[in-house]
Design a protein around this motif. Structure first.
Motif, short mmCIF file in Angstrom:
data_model
loop_
_atom_site.label_atom_id
_atom_site.label_comp_id
_atom_site.label_asym_id
_atom_site.label_seq_id
_atom_site.Cartn_x
_atom_site.Cartn_y
_atom_site.Cartn_z
N CYS A 1 39.99 42.93 46.40
CA CYS A 1 39.36 41.70 45.78
C CYS A 1 38.50 41.81 44.73
O CYS A 1 38.64 41.24 43.62
CB CYS A 1 38.57 40.74 46.71
SG CYS A 1 39.61 39.72 48.27
N LEU A 2 37.55 42.94 44.68
CA LEU A 2 36.63 43.26 43.74
C LEU A 2 37.60 43.84 42.43
O LEU A 2 37.13 43.68 41.31
CB LEU A 2 35.50 44.14 44.22
CG LEU A 2 34.53 44.42 43.23
CD1 LEU A 2 33.72 43.27 42.71
CD2 LEU A 2 33.73 45.43 43.92
N LEU A 3 38.40 44.40 42.80
CA LEU A 3 39.35 45.14 41.97
C LEU A 3 39.86 44.08 40.94
O LEU A 3 39.93 44.10 39.41
CB LEU A 3 40.24 46.15 42.40
CG LEU A 3 41.48 46.76 41.24
CD1 LEU A 3 40.88 47.32 40.40
CD2 LEU A 3 42.64 47.38 42.25
N ASN A 4 40.53 43.06 41.50
CA ASN A 4 41.16 42.11 41.08
C ASN A 4 40.10 41.24 39.93
O ASN A 4 40.74 40.90 39.04
CB ASN A 4 41.88 40.90 41.86
CG ASN A 4 43.21 41.43 42.09
OD1 ASN A 4 44.36 41.37 41.42
ND2 ASN A 4 43.44 42.10 43.25
N SER A 5 38.98 40.94 40.70
CA SER A 5 37.93 40.19 39.69
C SER A 5 37.76 41.23 38.51
O SER A 5 37.39 40.82 37.34
CB SER A 5 36.61 40.13 40.43
OG SER A 5 36.90 39.09 41.56
N ALA A 6 37.52 42.65 38.63
CA ALA A 6 37.39 43.25 37.67
C ALA A 6 38.39 43.42 36.33
O ALA A 6 38.21 43.26 35.46
CB ALA A 6 36.78 44.60 38.00
N LEU A 7 39.52 43.33 36.94
CA LEU A 7 40.80 43.36 36.06
C LEU A 7 40.77 41.79 35.22
O LEU A 7 41.05 42.06 34.11
CB LEU A 7 41.94 43.47 36.81
CG LEU A 7 42.05 44.84 37.41
CD1 LEU A 7 43.65 44.83 38.37
CD2 LEU A 7 42.41 45.95 36.17
N VAL A 8 40.48 41.08 35.87
CA VAL A 8 40.19 39.75 35.22
C VAL A 8 39.24 39.69 33.95
O VAL A 8 39.41 39.27 32.95
CB VAL A 8 40.26 38.44 36.02
CG1 VAL A 8 39.86 37.09 35.46
CG2 VAL A 8 41.36 38.42 37.14
N ALA A 9 37.98 40.19 34.54
CA ALA A 9 36.76 40.23 33.68
C ALA A 9 37.10 41.10 32.52
O ALA A 9 36.52 40.88 31.36
CB ALA A 9 35.68 40.87 34.39
N ALA A 10 38.04 41.93 32.65
CA ALA A 10 38.22 43.08 31.61
C ALA A 10 39.07 42.25 30.36
O ALA A 10 39.31 42.90 29.33
CB ALA A 10 38.88 44.16 32.13
N GLN A 11 39.67 41.22 30.79
CA GLN A 11 40.42 40.46 29.75
C GLN A 11 39.93 39.10 29.19
O GLN A 11 40.26 38.62 28.00
CB GLN A 11 41.89 40.10 30.34
CG GLN A 11 42.72 41.08 31.02
CD GLN A 11 43.75 40.63 32.06
OE1 GLN A 11 43.85 39.50 32.25
NE2 GLN A 11 44.84 41.71 32.27
N GLY B 1 50.07 45.23 34.10
CA GLY B 1 51.35 45.08 33.16
C GLY B 1 52.57 45.51 34.05
O GLY B 1 53.68 45.62 33.22
N ALA B 2 52.60 45.69 35.31
CA ALA B 2 53.78 46.12 36.22
C ALA B 2 54.58 44.94 36.11
O ALA B 2 54.31 43.67 36.19
CB ALA B 2 53.33 46.56 37.44
N GLY B 3 55.93 45.26 36.26
CA GLY B 3 56.75 44.18 36.12
C GLY B 3 57.11 43.96 37.69
O GLY B 3 56.36 44.38 38.35
#
Length: 277
Positions: free
Chosen positions: A236-246, A198-200
């Protein structure tokens, strides 16, 4: 020395292919490209080592073949107008240009240090570089006798990349640049993660600059250590997890998450602790 640029050409071509094929942002494309690029590097290393042709000729032939395949795929895709449209929409605000210029100076200075200074840390001299030289001498990844047994049992993911550049260049000039290259991916991944949280624009720039100016990161980016490479797979894994949360992940995104886990485990044991959450 010229052959050592083959892997970079493959990465650049792969990045363009992903931008055209998947139609995603450049940061997502960068992370996807580096995951596929490194996975190909690992597969090539294991394959060449298994038949004892882990040599300059074998590595050069492998990267040359990969470059040809990616270039053929780019030619068949024929979507250059789409790529131009995507890149034409990229612009920086005045304050962003100043931050980008400062960050570029930071990266340039660290690149010069990484390029000019030979590997000289304790770990570099006791197990990172010696294991690379043993692999090249034996033309395989077969275990060898050594009183420093870390060379045998420590995860070798980062050293596989050093091995390729060492064999192609014929010297250790590119050895430190593996970690420097990982830092570029970390900056892309950290700013992308900030955006997904959510950061600008200001928040994303702050996240990238914070990662860039970490003292330990600066030291790591100019050495043959493997911590930045490990951090790249965590990001990379963090970004995958953030997408999976949405939303549900696509099969390509599942593949990227799996590659991040596999490459992280292959690079450093501490990946387990940071990836578990």
């Amino acid at each position: 020395m010229v052959l050592a640029f083959l892997p970079w050409l493959v990465f650049a071509a792969l990045l363009l292919l992903i931008l055209i094929w998947r139609g995603i942002g450049w940061r997502e494309a960068w992370l996807g490209a580096v995951l596929i690029w490194w996975a190909g590097l690992v597969a090539m290393t294991e394959g060449l080592g298994a038949v004892h042709i882990l040599s300059r000729e074998g590595v050069a032939a492998g990267w040359g073949g990969l470059l040809l395949v990616v270039l053929v795929m780019l030619w068949r895709k024929q979507s250059w107008s789409q790529l131009r449209q995507r890149l034409s929409g990229f612009s920086l605000l005045p304050w962003e240009r100043w931050l980008a210029a400062g960050g570029a100076v930071y990266l340039l200075i660290s690149w010069v240090v990484a390029w000019m200074a030979p590997p000289n840390t304790n770990d570099s001299l006791t197990y990172h570089m010696p294991r690379v030289m043993h692999w090249l001498q034996d033309r395989s990844l077969t275990h060898y006798f050594t009183v420093i047994d870390r060379q045998i049992w420590n995860p070798p993911g980062a050293e596989y990349a050093i091995l390729h550049f060492q064999s192609l260049a014929g010297n250790d000039r590119f050895a430190n640049l593996v970690q420097w290259f990982a830092l570029l991916g970390i900056l892309a991944g950290v700013s992308l993660a900030a955006a997904r949280l959510g950061a600008g624009r200001k928040g994303q720039w702050f996240a990238a600059l914070f990662a860039l100016t970490l003292p330990m990161g600066i030291l790591q980016a100019t050495s043959t250590q493997n911590d930045l490479v490990t951090a790249l797979w965590v990001v990379c894994l963090l970004n995958s997890a953030l997408v999976a949360a949405q939303r549900s992940l696509t099969w390509i995104e599942w593949l990227e998450a799996g590659l991040a886990v596999g490459l992280g485990i292959l690079t450093k044991g501490t990946f387990y602790a940071f990836a578990a959450p």
